[in-house]
Design an enzyme around this catalytic site. Structure first.
Site, mmCIF file in Angstrom:
data_model
loop_
_atom_site.group_PDB
_atom_site.id
_atom_site.type_symbol
_atom_site.label_atom_id
_atom_site.label_comp_id
_atom_site.label_asym_id
_atom_site.label_seq_id
_atom_site.Cartn_x
_atom_site.Cartn_y
_atom_site.Cartn_z
ATOM 1 N N ASP A 185 0.855 -1.199 0.000
ATOM 2 C CA ASP A 185 0.000 0.000 0.000
ATOM 3 C C ASP A 185 0.885 1.241 0.000
ATOM 4 O O ASP A 185 1.888 1.312 0.701
ATOM 5 C CB ASP A 185 -0.913 -0.014 1.236
ATOM 6 C CG ASP A 185 -2.068 0.967 1.118
ATOM 7 O OD1 ASP A 185 -3.222 0.518 1.029
ATOM 8 O OD2 ASP A 185 -1.800 2.192 1.104
ATOM 9 N N ASN A 189 -12.872 -3.369 2.722
ATOM 10 C CA ASN A 189 -13.783 -2.236 2.862
ATOM 11 C C ASN A 189 -14.768 -2.262 1.695
ATOM 12 O O ASN A 189 -14.363 -2.461 0.550
ATOM 13 C CB ASN A 189 -13.002 -0.923 2.850
ATOM 14 C CG ASN A 189 -12.037 -0.799 4.021
ATOM 15 O OD1 ASN A 189 -12.296 -1.319 5.098
ATOM 16 N ND2 ASN A 189 -10.917 -0.129 3.808
ATOM 17 N N VAL A 236 -11.103 2.914 -3.451
ATOM 18 C CA VAL A 236 -10.726 2.441 -4.786
ATOM 19 C C VAL A 236 -11.693 1.312 -5.157
ATOM 20 O O VAL A 236 -11.767 0.294 -4.450
ATOM 21 C CB VAL A 236 -9.264 1.946 -4.840
ATOM 22 C CG1 VAL A 236 -8.935 1.406 -6.229
ATOM 23 C CG2 VAL A 236 -8.296 3.075 -4.454
ATOM 24 N N HIS A 282 -10.340 -5.399 -3.251
ATOM 25 C CA HIS A 282 -9.000 -5.667 -2.705
ATOM 26 C C HIS A 282 -9.096 -6.095 -1.252
ATOM 27 O O HIS A 282 -9.971 -5.639 -0.506
ATOM 28 C CB HIS A 282 -8.095 -4.437 -2.826
ATOM 29 C CG HIS A 282 -8.689 -3.172 -2.300
ATOM 30 N ND1 HIS A 282 -9.619 -2.437 -3.019
ATOM 31 C CD2 HIS A 282 -8.505 -2.502 -1.133
ATOM 32 C CE1 HIS A 282 -9.968 -1.367 -2.306
ATOM 33 N NE2 HIS A 282 -9.311 -1.390 -1.160
ATOM 34 N N HIS A 313 -6.989 -5.929 2.266
ATOM 35 C CA HIS A 313 -5.869 -5.311 2.982
ATOM 36 C C HIS A 313 -5.264 -6.384 3.892
ATOM 37 O O HIS A 313 -5.988 -6.979 4.699
ATOM 38 C CB HIS A 313 -6.349 -4.171 3.886
ATOM 39 C CG HIS A 313 -6.924 -2.988 3.179
ATOM 40 N ND1 HIS A 313 -6.219 -1.836 2.968
ATOM 41 C CD2 HIS A 313 -8.150 -2.774 2.655
ATOM 42 C CE1 HIS A 313 -6.986 -0.942 2.343
ATOM 43 N NE2 HIS A 313 -8.165 -1.492 2.138
#
Ligand code: 5GP
Length: 113
Positions: free
Chosen positions: A29, A86, A95, A99, A101
Site C-alpha cells: 500500500d 472495505n 478504490v 482488494h 488489505h
C-alpha cells in the site's frame, strides 16, 4: 478496468509487487496503516464485494489463500495479522476494484475504527 488498481494489474502503473500470478496481484500500500500493509487484488475488475458472484467463488478463495501465503512470505504469519475488505462508502472503500488489505507488524485494535 479504469481504476488505479486495474492499471496496476495491467502493468500500466508501477507498484511494489510482492506476489502475482494469472489471477491475482499483491503489492505494498502506498499509504501504509501498519508496518506491513499489502493489498491483494484480483486481475478481474470486480468493483466491490457486492459485485462478487457465485462464479467468483474460486477466485475469492484464491484471494484468501494469497493473503495467508503473503503473510508467511513477509514474516507476519506466526505473530498474527488482519485481513480487511472495505465495501462502499460506510465501509471506507476509496478504490472501486475489489482488494484485501493485509495488515500486520503491530497489534491490531478491536473494535476497528
Ligand atoms: P480502500 O480505502 O479502497 O479500502 O483502500 C484503498 C487503498 O489503496 C488505500 O489504503 C490507499 O492507501 C491505497 N492506494 C491508493 N492509491 C494507490 C496507489 O496508486 N498505489 C498503491 N500501492 N496503493 C494505493
Amino acid at each position: 478496468s479504469d481504476t488505479i488498481f486495474g492499471r496496476i494489474a495491467a502493468g500500466e502503473i508501477p507498484a511494489d509487487i510482492v506476489y502475482q500470478d494469472d489471477d491475482l496481484v499483491a503489492f505494498w500500500d502506498l499509504s501504509p496503516q501498519a508496518p506491513t500493509h499489502i493489498l491483494i487484488i484480483p486481475r478481474k475488475p470486480i468493483a466491490t464485494l457486492n459485485q462478487l458472484e457465485d462464479g467468483d467463488a474460486e477466485l475469492a478463495g484464491r484471494l484468501l489463500l494469497a493473503a495467508a501465503r503473503v503473510a508467511k512470505q513477509v514474516g507476519i504469519a506466526d505473530a498474527g495479522y488482519r485481513v480487511v475488505v472495505n465495501c462502499n462508502a460506510a465501509g471506507g472503500q476509496t478504490v472501486f476494484h475489489l482488494h484485501l488489505h493485509l495488515l500486520g507488524g503491530r497489534p491490531m485494535g478491536w473494535p476497528p475504527g
